[in-house]
Scaffold this motif. Structure first.
Motif, mmCIF file in Angstrom:
data_model
loop_
_atom_site.group_PDB
_atom_site.id
_atom_site.type_symbol
_atom_site.label_atom_id
_atom_site.label_comp_id
_atom_site.label_asym_id
_atom_site.label_seq_id
_atom_site.Cartn_x
_atom_site.Cartn_y
_atom_site.Cartn_z
ATOM 1 N N TRP A 155 0.955 -1.109 0.426
ATOM 2 C CA TRP A 155 0.406 -0.163 0.377
ATOM 3 C C TRP A 155 0.734 0.912 0.235
ATOM 4 C CZ3 TRP A 155 -4.977 0.025 -1.743
ATOM 5 C CH2 TRP A 155 -5.563 -1.131 -1.576
ATOM 6 N N GLU A 156 2.141 1.615 0.797
ATOM 7 C CA GLU A 156 2.414 2.640 0.268
ATOM 8 C C GLU A 156 2.957 2.446 -0.600
ATOM 9 O OE1 GLU A 156 6.142 1.464 2.738
ATOM 10 O OE2 GLU A 156 4.364 1.327 4.566
ATOM 11 N N ALA A 157 3.882 1.427 -1.809
ATOM 12 C CA ALA A 157 3.409 0.887 -2.812
ATOM 13 C C ALA A 157 2.233 1.807 -4.230
ATOM 14 C CB ALA A 157 4.304 0.341 -3.997
ATOM 15 N N LEU A 158 1.584 1.624 -3.375
ATOM 16 C CA LEU A 158 0.203 1.963 -4.677
ATOM 17 C C LEU A 158 0.020 3.691 -4.105
ATOM 18 C CD1 LEU A 158 -2.390 -0.983 -3.566
ATOM 19 C CD2 LEU A 158 -1.377 -0.891 -6.506
ATOM 20 N N ASN A 159 -0.131 3.802 -3.082
ATOM 21 C CA ASN A 159 0.295 5.261 -2.810
ATOM 22 C C ASN A 159 0.619 5.760 -3.625
ATOM 23 O OD1 ASN A 159 -0.344 7.516 -0.956
ATOM 24 N ND2 ASN A 159 1.711 7.653 -0.238
ATOM 25 N N ASN A 160 2.180 5.469 -3.357
ATOM 26 C CA ASN A 160 2.971 6.592 -4.562
ATOM 27 C C ASN A 160 2.595 6.654 -5.923
ATOM 28 O OD1 ASN A 160 5.329 7.800 -2.805
ATOM 29 N ND2 ASN A 160 5.555 6.125 -2.079
ATOM 30 N N LEU A 161 2.008 5.189 -6.737
ATOM 31 C CA LEU A 161 2.273 4.661 -8.042
ATOM 32 C C LEU A 161 0.610 5.760 -7.713
ATOM 33 C CD1 LEU A 161 2.838 1.120 -8.080
ATOM 34 C CD2 LEU A 161 4.154 3.452 -9.360
ATOM 35 N N GLY A 162 -0.378 6.253 -7.304
ATOM 36 C CA GLY A 162 -1.512 6.535 -7.187
ATOM 37 C C GLY A 162 -1.354 7.998 -7.821
ATOM 38 N N GLY A 163 -0.121 8.607 -7.050
ATOM 39 C CA GLY A 163 0.116 9.861 -6.561
ATOM 40 C C GLY A 163 1.532 10.277 -8.364
ATOM 41 N N GLU A 164 1.801 9.368 -9.389
ATOM 42 C CA GLU A 164 2.119 9.308 -10.688
ATOM 43 C C GLU A 164 1.623 9.332 -11.611
ATOM 44 O OE1 GLU A 164 6.374 8.961 -10.524
ATOM 45 O OE2 GLU A 164 6.415 8.701 -8.389
ATOM 46 N N GLU A 216 -8.927 3.167 -7.803
ATOM 47 C CA GLU A 216 -9.689 4.217 -8.177
ATOM 48 C C GLU A 216 -9.818 5.495 -7.249
ATOM 49 O OE1 GLU A 216 -13.644 3.710 -10.281
ATOM 50 O OE2 GLU A 216 -12.450 2.861 -11.945
ATOM 51 N N ARG A 217 -9.679 5.371 -6.106
ATOM 52 C CA ARG A 217 -9.535 6.572 -5.553
ATOM 53 C C ARG A 217 -8.344 6.967 -4.715
ATOM 54 N NH1 ARG A 217 -14.545 7.162 -0.987
ATOM 55 N NH2 ARG A 217 -16.231 7.150 -2.505
ATOM 56 N N LEU A 218 -7.095 5.526 -5.206
ATOM 57 C CA LEU A 218 -6.229 6.390 -4.821
ATOM 58 C C LEU A 218 -5.342 7.061 -6.375
ATOM 59 C CD1 LEU A 218 -5.120 3.538 -2.911
ATOM 60 C CD2 LEU A 218 -4.759 5.168 -1.895
ATOM 61 N N GLY A 219 -5.972 7.047 -7.523
ATOM 62 C CA GLY A 219 -5.615 8.092 -8.759
ATOM 63 C C GLY A 219 -4.983 6.760 -9.491
ATOM 64 N N LEU A 220 -5.417 5.089 -9.538
ATOM 65 C CA LEU A 220 -5.283 4.311 -10.345
ATOM 66 C C LEU A 220 -5.994 3.741 -10.882
ATOM 67 C CD1 LEU A 220 -3.641 1.654 -7.620
ATOM 68 C CD2 LEU A 220 -2.077 3.265 -9.270
ATOM 69 N N ALA A 245 -1.373 5.097 -20.386
ATOM 70 C CA ALA A 245 -0.457 5.315 -20.328
ATOM 71 C C ALA A 245 -0.103 5.669 -18.936
ATOM 72 C CB ALA A 245 0.296 6.241 -21.256
ATOM 73 N N ARG A 246 -0.574 4.820 -18.041
ATOM 74 C CA ARG A 246 -0.772 5.162 -16.448
ATOM 75 C C ARG A 246 -0.733 4.240 -15.671
ATOM 76 N NH1 ARG A 246 -6.870 8.342 -15.335
ATOM 77 N NH2 ARG A 246 -5.167 7.447 -12.667
#
Length: 606
Positions: A155-164, A216-220, A245-246
């Motif tokens: 979840w640390e990784a998902l959190n960061n990936l959602g921000g990119e 989706e709420r995390l930006g993925l 491309a995301r």
């Protein structure tokens, strides 16, 4: 010729028709069941990813495209499709295939992770590195089980990936509803609702979820759920994800153990691991002894019957660490946190602060993850928590990542922590009770994989240490850790044949070092320590330091595991490789004694 035999690499898959793919899938399952039952290994997880692996290798061009597996025990099918079919005759044996992804085996294996929840971090870093280099043509794909999502690192990784949002990483969520046993917690419930939102047929459409889709709420971006046993459906979802491309999550629903009735009907673990078939030969002359794990589990239930404050915790390994019986007897006092060792340790600290005595049972290799919590959350607060480390020492066939050979090095640095190492089943029962009775701070108990063997009785007890052998003469004091007591006794017998008198002592509590050990060591010419642990920071190093601090000049020679990652093989093979056999130990000791005698006979100025 079977179709599977015609596949030497992923490119061969792309010429197959749908009917041929079904045939290959059936051949793979038949091969898995036959080979893995013979060698032992992770069967259920691999039976569940057959179609998923076929689809991955048809859509992506490995190794140009990178496939990362979390965890690496689900890569057997991947190995078969990347030119390693013949190696399955020696799976998890010395000189044969690893039971996990292995960089030494193939360019298609990029990481060697067998500790869960790490692949998304690798994927994030790899994708970022390629973006910095202007390399955006190669896909980064991480296959992550729903069990791995119970770990905080994921979840640390998902959190960061959602921000990119501009970083293309494809996350294939292999959802079979379980790790070793059914997946626990809110994430598991969320995935169930996502599966239910799509109805009984898994379609590549966004599933309805009353509270929204967490990914989706995390930006993925989210696609699924998809039937993971429908190659065409999985390929369609993966192709769509590749064109995005995301960061995107492709939710694939699979069935652990699919295609083998014994696994499908086993609700306990879906045949997560099967044991190797017994080697043909004469029946064992002695009565089999119980496994260390089962002795621990039985004794903990007995302790809990007397102590209502005892609570058992584990991290997705209820049955493997021996807590199944405890869970059935005391369900309200049993906690499975999923693959979250750090949380388990902090939770144990909270339980202790509330008046309970937590017993946290983990594999020794996974206990490494909880060191910070053990140090700052448990020991700093002097919490009476008992950490039980199963599979300590050489585990052998699971390879480098599963050997429990770092815990002593790490845990001996923890102030106030006492560490016990039982040599046999009776000592395991005794030391578990002593550990749980200790209320001044944390305790740890470590024992190996396999059968306990017959009890090793003590001739005498001195200052809490068991004297196992006391031959005439005070040439060598042999200090053993846990089950290495048998090696110590065997070595003492060989030394006796050479006219060398040896005393064998089991300290029972190996850390901190019993101060009386230095007093005893002062009367011997040499001290030899034997441990199934890394020599760097192990018991031998601690004994040497204790003697030096006490001003005792008796030289110490420690025998243990080298500072290295040890390749897979049987426990006996691994121990022999590193010189932990009686002949090897005795040969070294005799050489030391001869060198010392020669040095004394020759003046330094000659």
């Amino acid at each position: 010729m079977a179709l599977l035999e015609t596949i030497s690499g992923p490119a061969d898959l792309r010429r197959l028709s749908p009917v041929q793919l079904e045939c290959v899938a059936a051949e793979i399952r038949e091969t898995l069941v036959r080979k893995v039952r013979a060698s032992g290994g992770h069967l259920g997880s691999n039976l569940g990813v057959v179609e998923l692996t076929l689809a991955l290798h048809r859509v992506f061009d490995s190794p140009a495209d990178t496939l990362l597996w979390d965890t690496g025990h689900q890569t057997y099918v991947h190995k078969m499709l990347t030119g390693r079919q013949e190696g399955f005759d020696r799976l998890r044996q010395g000189g044969g295939l690893s039971g996990y992804a292995s960089r030494a085996e193939s360019e298609h294996d990029v990481i060697e992770n067998s500790h869960a929840s790490t692949a998304l971090g690798y994927a994030h870093g790899l994708a970022r590195a390629r973006a910095l280099a202007g390399d955006r043509g190669r896909a980064v794909v991480a296959v992550v089980g729903d069990g791995s999502l119970t770990g905080g690192m994921a979840w640390e990784a998902l959190n960061n990936l959602g921000g990119e949002p501009d970083l293309p990483v494809i996350i294939v969520l292999n959802d079979n509803g379980r790790s070793y046993q059914p997946t626990v917690g809110g994430i598991a419930a969320h995935l169930r609702r996502l599966r239910a939102g799509a109805g009984s047929r898994h379609t590549p459409e966004t599933a309805a979820e009353p509270d929204g889709n967490l990914f989706e709420r995390l930006g993925l971006e989210y696609r699924g759920p998809v039937d993971g046993h429908d190659v065409a459906a999985v390929e369609e979802a993966l192709c769509a994800a590749r064109s995005t491309a995301r960061p995107v999550v492709v939710h694939v629903v699979t069935e652990k153990g699919r295609g083998w009735p014994e696994a499908e009907s086993n609700d306990l673990d879906r045949c997560h691991v099967v044991r190797a078939a017994p080697t043909p030969g004469p029946a064992a002359a002695s009565t089999p002894t119980p496994a260390w794990t089962s002795v621990f589990g039985e004794e903990l239930v007995a302790v809990a019957e007397e102590r209502p404050d005892v609570v058992a915790l584990t991290a997705a390994m209820l049955e493997p660490v021996g807590l199944l019986q405890f869970g059935r007897r005391f369900p309200e006092r049993t906690i499975d946190v999923g693959i979250a060792e750090q949380h388990a340790a902090a939770l144990a600290a909270g339980l202790a602060l509330g008046g309970a005595h937590p017993v946290l049972a983990l594999y020794a290799t996974f206990a490494n993850r909880a060191v910070d919590q053990l140090l700052m959350d448990i020991a700093l607060h002097r919490c009476p928590v008992t950490l039980v480390m199963d599979r300590a020492g050489v585990t052998g066939d699971d390879g480098a990542s599963h050997n429990g050979m770092w815990d002593m090095s790490l845990l001996q640095a923890v102030p106030g922590l006492r560490i016990a190492a039982p040599r046999d089943g009776s000592r395991l029962r005794e030391l578990l009770r002593e550990a749980v009775a200790h209320e001044e701070g944390p305790t740890a108990l470590r024992f190996p994989k396999g059968a306990t063997g017959a009890d090793v009785p003590a001739l005498d007890t001195y200052a809490g240490m068991d004297v196992l052998c006391n031959e005439p003469g005070r040439d060598v004091l042999v200090v053993t850790a846990g089950p290495m007591a048998r090696l110590g006794l065997e070595a003492a017998g060989l030394l006796k044949a050479h006219g060398i008198g040896a005393t064998v002592v089991d300290p029972r509590w190996v850390a901190p070092v019993n101060p009386e050990l230095a007093t005893v060591a002062a009367h011997y010419a040499y001290v030899v320590t034997l441990e199934d642990h890394g020599r760097t920071g192990g018991m031998g190093a601690a004994v040497g330091q204790a003697l030096a601090d006490a001003g005792v000049r008796t030289p110490v020679r420690s025998f243990g595991l080298p500072r290295a990652f040890l390749e897979h093989g049987s426990r006996a093979e691994v121990l022999a490789r590193v010189g932990l056999t009686a002949p090897a130990v005795v040969g070294s000791v005799l050489a030391l004694l001869e060198n010392r005698a020669a040095a004394r006979a020759t003046p330094a100025w000659s």
